[in-house]
Design an enzyme around this catalytic site. Structure first.
Site, PDB file in Angstrom:
ATOM      1  N   CYS A 114      40.167  37.512  45.472  1.00 61.55           N
ATOM      2  CA  CYS A 114      38.721  37.268  45.515  1.00 61.55           C
ATOM      3  C   CYS A 114      38.305  36.405  46.702  1.00 61.55           C
ATOM      4  CB  CYS A 114      38.254  36.629  44.218  1.00 61.55           C
ATOM      5  SG  CYS A 114      38.541  37.663  42.758  1.00 61.55           S
ATOM      6  N   HIS A 250      31.144  33.718  45.773  1.00 64.29           N
ATOM      7  CA  HIS A 250      31.856  34.803  45.112  1.00 64.29           C
ATOM      8  C   HIS A 250      31.216  35.021  43.748  1.00 64.29           C
ATOM      9  CE1 HIS A 250      34.787  37.270  43.250  1.00 64.29           C
ATOM     10  NE2 HIS A 250      35.377  36.301  42.562  1.00 64.29           N
ATOM     11  N   ASN A 280      32.255  41.281  38.872  1.00 63.29           N
ATOM     12  CA  ASN A 280      33.147  40.674  39.863  1.00 63.29           C
ATOM     13  C   ASN A 280      33.789  41.782  40.690  1.00 63.29           C
ATOM     14  OD1 ASN A 280      35.215  39.417  41.277  1.00 63.29           O
ATOM     15  ND2 ASN A 280      35.904  38.168  39.563  1.00 63.29           N
TER      16      ASN A 280
END
Length: 323
Positions: A114, A250, A280
């Site tokens: 990520c 993020h 996500n």
């Protein structure tokens, strides 16, 4: 004068299939309300059968080129941040290079889960500042739907597929925080925490893996480490939270986003949030949010932006840039 890597174009791509939370209710012990209350996610996009990470990345790259007003011949390099490549090798970046018709320069992938896009921005900045490249396409692209355990309600409802891309171009600045472009960055990792977020398989282990996560532990590390890296990067740029126009984090979980903003002393009015629509998307989430933020009219030329991310490794970091 100081060399800077300046954003000149941005674009994104999302697969056609939209998956609302309600779709999981038929197969899991979960509800739309449960997912929303714990993550802020309302829907996400899943890649179609046969649609690969390089496909998503190529669409986003074309959108960024159009936004920048340049052609593929103007690029010197392509960096793709991804943890879900089409193949073990060659890289997704070389596949994008071929798809775009780019027969010069160089292309490579970067894997920091990520945090991948933040790491990729730092690498692109280094290429530009060192004179190795004048224009670099930086892409975050993922098909995390391919590594989900669909029986694990704590993880499979959180992730989605997508891609976002930026064009960075070498320009001269005055060497001050008023310059456009990347002003500072901070990268970190600590492999002691690898068991908090990982895929339990891969090529070397000769088994197909699925994503595993200790959500509560990841949350605790995320808020603490994201706040610290963002503040460190602002300090390196000679700036403070008062100078920030937008945080583009993020997009993992709304509670992490809110917790980090609170610790930084920033209002959520200064945070670009897209997690409700995308879930996500790992390395794709920051460029996706930057592109959507520009489309919404939130992000404007001259704005000071902080991006920060944390992912498996653990790996985390931040970049401060002026749009």
């Amino acid at each position: 004068m100081t060399g800077r890597a300046v954003v000149t174009g941005v674009g994104h791509y999302l697969p056609d299939r939209v998956v609302p939370n309600s779709e999981f209710e038929a197969t899991l012990d979960t509800t739309d309300e449960w997912i929303r209350s714990r993550s802020g996610i309302e829907r996400r996009h899943f890649a179609a059968e046969g649609e690969t990470t390089s496909d998503l990345a190529s669409h986003a790259a074309r959108a960024a080129l159009t936004d920048a007003g340049i052609g593929v011949d103007d690029l010197d390099a392509i960096i793709v941040a991804t943890s879900t490549p089409d193949l073990t090798f060659p890289s997704v970046a070389t596949m994008v290079q071929a798809e775009l018709g780019m027969t010069h320069g160089f292309a490579f992938d970067l894997q920091a889960v990520c945090a991948g896009f933040v790491y990729a921005l730092a690498n692109a900045n280094a290429l530009i500042v060192s004179g190795q490249a004048k224009r670099v396409m930086v892409i975050g692209a993922e098909t995390f739907s391919r590594i989900m355990d669909w029986s694990d309600r704590s993880t499979c409802v959180l992730f989605g597929d997508g891609a976002g891309a930026l064009v960075l171009e070498a320009r001269e600045g005055e060497g001050t925080a008023a310059d456009q472009g990347i002003l500072a960055m901070d990268l970190n990792s600590d492999g002691r925490f690898r068991d908090l977020l990982y895929v339990d398989g891969g090529v070397s282990t000769q088994q197909t893996g699925k994503l595993r996560m200790q959500g509560n532990q990841v949350f605790r590390h995320a808020v603490e480490k994201l706040t610290a890296t963002a503040e460190t990067t602002l300090d390196r740029a000679g700036l403070t939270g008062d100078d920030v126009d937008w945080v583009v984090p993020h997009q993992a979980n709304i509670r992490i986003i809110q917790g980090t903003a609170r610790r930084m002393g920033l209002s959520m009015d200064k945070v670009v949030v897209t997690v409700q629509d995308h879930g996500n998307t790992s390395a794709a989430s920051i460029p996706l949010a930057l592109s959507v933020g520009k489309q919404r009219g939130q992000i404007k030329p001259g704005d000071l932006i902080v991006t920060e991310a944390i992912g498996g490794g653990l790996a985390w970091g931040a970049v401060v840039l002026r749009w």
